[in-house]
Design a protein around this motif. Sequence first.
Motif: not given
Lengths: 352, 301
Positions: A139-140, B4-13
């Motif tokens: 998360d971090l 906290t933004e996610t990187h990897g794109g798309g929806t969580p698998e």
Amino acid sequence: MTALLKTEGLTKHFPVRRGVLRRQVGTVQAVTDVSFELGSNETLAIVGESGCGKSTLGRALLRLHEPSGGKVWLQDMDVTALDKRGLREARRHMQIIFQDPFGSLNPRMTVRETLAEPLLLHGLATPATVRAETDRLIDLCGLSRWHAERYPHEFSGGQRQRVGIARALATRPKLIICDEPVSALDVSVQAQIVNLLQDLQSELGIAYVFISHDLAVVRHIAGKVAVMYLGRVVEEAATEDLFDAPRHPYTRILIDSAPRPDPTAIRHRLPVKGGTPSALAMPPGCAFHPRCPLAIDRCRSVRPELRQVGQSRVACHLAEKVVGMEAGRAEAENPALTRRLAVLERARAGSA
Amino acid sequence: MTVTETHGGGTPEPENAAPAARRAWWRSLLADRAAAPAMLLLMAIVLAALFAPLIAPHDPNANSRAIMQPPVWSERGTAEYLLGTDSQGRDILSRALYGTRLTLLIGLVAIGIGGVIGSTLGLLSAMYRRIDPWIMRINDMMLSFPAILLGLALVAVAGPGVLPVIVALGIASIPDCARIARSIGIGVMGQEYIEAGRAVGLSDWAIFRRYLLRNSISSIMIFLSLRFGQIILIGAALSFLGLGARPPTSELGMMAAQGRDTLMFAPHIATIPSVVIFVIVLCANITGDALRDVLDPRLQT
């Protein structure tokens, strides 16, 4: 205040051996007599062209390359005096982020295994709590939890670099050596990673030694900059001082020669001649004199020591002369730098 | 935390989504037109050898009065002895099944000995460059003994038997394996993740096991699978020379040797075990090649 990291005369020379008997035929003077101090929560950038010893310096600080001379202190601990076991324990407090996000992760270990390794090794997690701890690191560093069971080859460069950062953070170090952490990434990802590093610093109070050849990034992230040439620090100053008033001719040339879309926009550029001499055969006197446009006879025979000039420390006989010279703040008008800094700022504002 | 933004794109698998890459190599292996039949055949041979006691129609060592019966497809052949009988009236099919068993066993144990010792030495060499010249010079010395000569010497000391042959073949495959393991290991040791492991504070043993070995093992296994064919061939040659299994135990190389005397009027006695050896070695080589193409990451772009 005692410094977090302090080096005194840190030196790393590699012997060059040839033949069946492995006789030493020369010495590569990768890093020579480097001394600096770094407080916690500070960032010191180390810049210089390829082969000037930046990365060797970073590895010598952690004793990934055994220094051939000099001392390194991490707070009160003499890192250079530690035995093998003590060193392994001390590694907890100082970590490294590598340049190549493709080569620096074990391809046969999932992200979770990679992150769990330092935690379990240094007793920061038990097998019962390790899952929660690795999730926290994930998360971090802005990764998603479903990334945890995946292997490095399934990630992009930027994501891998995040894993590398998470691994470095796992042991809650006081110091992280960033060895060109963004050079292998493309510009938009660079901005994300640089911002991540800055956020982590303000949150966790880590000190960075930020090794880079990218002056735009350095200017953005570092409080202090040390310029290296052929293994020695030739100028060390606060970032603003260094960029506004470079006092070493090499620093000035380095700043002037940062790539830009419109090379004609630069006026009063100092001419530079030749290439870097080999670290195997150092020129006498000032190492920079064969290429220096200002060199005088003294430069060819007497090596200038680092000395205080104004707010900076400079190793040049002519430091006072350089700063007064009309080379005209070329860097500040550099549109490429300005634009990239703007991108970085925007990305930073966006993520905050 | 601010980042906290996610990187990897798309929806969580979903958590249990099988990694695509791991299925892929099986697929491409089965898609290989030469490898798939070769592997199936090899598997069939191994199974047949394993279950020889159940399959074999006759006792491999029992003599009968039907001497030098030709195989079933020739004029005088009978269904009683599908592949005919040898000069002592023993069923060749049964003997070949048991012989394959022994031949495979010799090959596997020998490659096991050579593989474990050889790759340990090679990887140690790659990890500790200080001892590398010493290990490699000893290695060079071992390399200068041909396996056959080593086998002859061992048998001269210990007497003929399966065990000396296995030991000789095992020792003979150490140096080659050590060399390959060393060069693979040096490549792995040059990777930055080794340095990363040291920076984390891992012990040498952990680096060896979790980093060096894990990343070298698949390449080493590929080499061993190729080497397996050669070992079987040399083992059969040693048996052919009368150094291996002792009669009446059946072993493919020995069966070929026994058929030599009657080659002119009953060629099947020597030919059938030879063909079995040929097929095993061919299949092992093709499989090894295909494995290397599919698994060795250094050949991928």
